[in-house]
Design a protein around this motif. Sequence first.
Motif, mmCIF file in Angstrom:
data_model
loop_
_atom_site.group_PDB
_atom_site.id
_atom_site.type_symbol
_atom_site.label_atom_id
_atom_site.label_comp_id
_atom_site.label_asym_id
_atom_site.label_seq_id
_atom_site.Cartn_x
_atom_site.Cartn_y
_atom_site.Cartn_z
ATOM 1 N N ARG A 190 0.820 -1.219 0.000
ATOM 2 C CA ARG A 190 0.000 0.000 0.000
ATOM 3 C C ARG A 190 0.855 1.272 0.000
ATOM 4 O O ARG A 190 0.391 2.321 -0.463
ATOM 5 N N ILE A 191 2.092 1.197 0.500
ATOM 6 C CA ILE A 191 2.948 2.383 0.536
ATOM 7 C C ILE A 191 3.371 2.802 -0.868
ATOM 8 O O ILE A 191 3.137 3.954 -1.280
ATOM 9 N N PRO A 192 3.993 1.911 -1.660
ATOM 10 C CA PRO A 192 4.307 2.306 -3.045
ATOM 11 C C PRO A 192 3.055 2.592 -3.868
ATOM 12 O O PRO A 192 3.100 3.410 -4.791
ATOM 13 N N LEU A 193 1.920 1.955 -3.533
ATOM 14 C CA LEU A 193 0.682 2.224 -4.262
ATOM 15 C C LEU A 193 0.238 3.670 -4.063
ATOM 16 O O LEU A 193 -0.162 4.345 -5.018
ATOM 17 N N LEU A 194 0.319 4.157 -2.853
ATOM 18 C CA LEU A 194 -0.058 5.548 -2.566
ATOM 19 C C LEU A 194 0.848 6.528 -3.295
ATOM 20 O O LEU A 194 0.373 7.455 -3.973
ATOM 21 N N ILE A 195 2.157 6.334 -3.160
ATOM 22 C CA ILE A 195 3.119 7.273 -3.762
ATOM 23 C C ILE A 195 3.018 7.243 -5.285
ATOM 24 O O ILE A 195 2.993 8.282 -5.947
ATOM 25 N N ALA A 196 2.937 6.036 -5.848
ATOM 26 C CA ALA A 196 2.872 5.913 -7.304
ATOM 27 C C ALA A 196 1.572 6.487 -7.852
ATOM 28 O O ALA A 196 1.556 7.082 -8.937
ATOM 29 N N SER A 197 0.474 6.329 -7.112
ATOM 30 C CA SER A 197 -0.805 6.874 -7.575
ATOM 31 C C SER A 197 -0.758 8.394 -7.651
ATOM 32 O O SER A 197 -1.261 9.002 -8.607
ATOM 33 N N ALA A 198 -0.149 9.020 -6.648
ATOM 34 C CA ALA A 198 -0.013 10.479 -6.667
ATOM 35 C C ALA A 198 0.862 10.921 -7.844
ATOM 36 O O ALA A 198 0.534 11.878 -8.561
ATOM 37 N N ALA A 199 1.970 10.208 -8.064
ATOM 38 C CA ALA A 199 2.856 10.545 -9.185
ATOM 39 C C ALA A 199 2.162 10.321 -10.527
ATOM 40 O O ALA A 199 2.337 11.094 -11.475
ATOM 41 N N PHE A 200 1.360 9.266 -10.604
ATOM 42 C CA PHE A 200 0.608 8.938 -11.818
ATOM 43 C C PHE A 200 -0.339 10.084 -12.184
ATOM 44 O O PHE A 200 -0.404 10.527 -13.332
ATOM 45 N N LEU A 201 -1.053 10.577 -11.182
ATOM 46 C CA LEU A 201 -2.018 11.651 -11.405
ATOM 47 C C LEU A 201 -1.332 12.949 -11.806
ATOM 48 O O LEU A 201 -1.764 13.646 -12.735
ATOM 49 N N LEU A 202 -0.263 13.287 -11.116
ATOM 50 C CA LEU A 202 0.431 14.546 -11.411
ATOM 51 C C LEU A 202 1.105 14.505 -12.777
ATOM 52 O O LEU A 202 1.133 15.516 -13.500
ATOM 53 N N SER A 203 1.645 13.354 -13.138
ATOM 54 C CA SER A 203 2.262 13.252 -14.462
ATOM 55 C C SER A 203 1.204 13.285 -15.560
ATOM 56 O O SER A 203 1.434 13.834 -16.650
ATOM 57 N N LEU A 204 0.020 12.715 -15.286
ATOM 58 C CA LEU A 204 -1.087 12.818 -16.233
ATOM 59 C C LEU A 204 -1.457 14.279 -16.466
ATOM 60 O O LEU A 204 -1.609 14.727 -17.610
ATOM 61 N N PHE A 205 -1.588 15.018 -15.380
ATOM 62 C CA PHE A 205 -1.939 16.435 -15.497
ATOM 63 C C PHE A 205 -0.884 17.204 -16.284
ATOM 64 O O PHE A 205 -1.198 18.058 -17.112
ATOM 65 N N SER A 206 0.381 16.869 -16.055
ATOM 66 C CA SER A 206 1.454 17.590 -16.744
ATOM 67 C C SER A 206 1.425 17.341 -18.251
ATOM 68 O O SER A 206 1.919 18.164 -19.034
ATOM 69 N N LEU A 207 0.823 16.221 -18.683
ATOM 70 C CA LEU A 207 0.721 15.951 -20.114
ATOM 71 C C LEU A 207 -0.191 16.949 -20.828
ATOM 72 O O LEU A 207 -0.135 17.083 -22.049
ATOM 73 N N SER A 208 -1.031 17.629 -20.070
ATOM 74 C CA SER A 208 -1.946 18.592 -20.677
ATOM 75 C C SER A 208 -1.314 19.966 -20.880
ATOM 76 O O SER A 208 -1.905 20.832 -21.532
ATOM 77 N N TRP A 209 -0.129 20.170 -20.296
ATOM 78 C CA TRP A 209 0.551 21.451 -20.489
ATOM 79 C C TRP A 209 1.181 21.476 -21.870
ATOM 80 O O TRP A 209 1.725 20.466 -22.328
#
Length: 381
Positions: A72-91
Motif C-alpha cells: 500500500r505504501i508504493p501504491l499511494l506514492i505511485a498513484s499520486a505521481a501517476f495523477l500529477l504526471s497525467l496532469f502535466s501531459l496537458s501542459w
Amino acid sequence: MFSTPQKERIALSAYFLLSGICFSTWASRIPTLKTIYNLTEEDLGNLLMIMPASAIIGIPLSGWLVAKFDSRIPLLIASAAFLLSLFSLSWRFSIFGICISLVLFSIAMRIINIAINTQSIAVQQKFEKKIIGSFHGVWSIGGILGVLFSTIMLNYDISIFWHFLFVTVFGLLLTVSMFPMLIRNDKSTVGTKFKLGKPSKYITLLGLMVFFAAICEGGMYDWNGVYLKEIVKQEVFTYGYLLLMICMTISRLTIDRLMEHFGMQKLYIAGSILIISGILLATVFPYLYPVLIGFGMVGFGVSGLYPMTFILAGKSKKYSVAIVMSIIGTYSTVGMFLGPPIIGYLAHGFGLQKAFIVFALAGLTFIPLSKMVFDHLKKVG
C-alpha cells in the motif's frame, strides 16, 4: 457495517477504478495530442516508445519497493505521481517536456500495476469465492468512465488542460480517502530478493502470455481512436474506445463465473479466436459498424487474459507473491507500452489497417502458450 475484508476490497477496488480512469483519459486523448503537436504516425510511434523504455528502467525500483514495503505504501506514492504526471501531459510543453511526463507516467503505472495485483492476491485469500476478476472488471469500469468523460469534454470543446485537471483533483481525493482501508502487513518475509536472471519456465510462459495480451490491449487503447478518426473518418473518435471498454467490463465482471464453468484453458482459446476474428473484421471492412463490432470482439477476447494469468501466477512457489507480480508485471508493462509504437512504425510503412494485423498475431499466441502452461501444471501435479 462492512467487515474488514470488505473494506479492503472496496478500497482496492477504488484504486483499480482510478487506474482505469487515468489510463483511459490519457489513451482517449492521444489523437488530441497528435493534432496539437502535428505528429505523423512515425512521430507518435517514437513518442510512445518512451513508455516501454521507462518501464524497463523502473524494474529495479519497483522490485525494491515491493520487497521493502507493504504494497500500500508504493501504491499511494505511485498513484499520486501517476495523477500529477497525467496532469502535466496537458501542459503545452515542447516535445522534450512531454517526454519527461511520459517517463514519470510510465514508471508510476508500472509500480501501481504491481502493487494493486499484489494486494488483490492478499485480499482474495480472505474470500472463498474468486474475486480477482471483479477487480479487473472495476478497472474496466474506470476505463468506461474515463472515456465517457473524455467524450463529454470533446463534445463541449473543453480543453485538454481543464479535462486533465478535473481528473487529477478527483483522483487525489479518492487516493487519500481510500488509503487507510487498504490491506496492511502484506510484505512477505520469504522469497523477496529480486534478482535479474532467468526465471522458471512456468513464470516465463505466464510472462509471455501477459506480454502478448498487453501488446494487444495497449495497442488497441492507444490506436483505436486514431483508427476511427483517420481510417473510418469518424469525428467523435471515442466511440470505439467506449465500446471496447464496455465489452471488457462485461467480460471481466463475469470472468470468475466463466472460469468455474468452462475452465481457464478453454477461455484462453476462446479469447484468442475472438481477438483474431475481431481484428480481421475491423481491417477487412473499415466502416463504422463493422469496426465497432470488431473492437467489441477484441474487448471480449482480451479482457479475461489478465485476471486468469495473475491467478496462475499466484500459484508459483519460487518467489513471494509480490516478486512474482513484479516479474509478470515487467512483461505486462513492456508489452502494454511496446504495442503502440510498433503499430506507429508499421502504420508509417504499410498503413494503419495493415499494422493492426499485429494484434491478430498477438492473439494467436495464446493457443500454444496456454497449452504449454497447462501441460506444465499437469506434470507438477
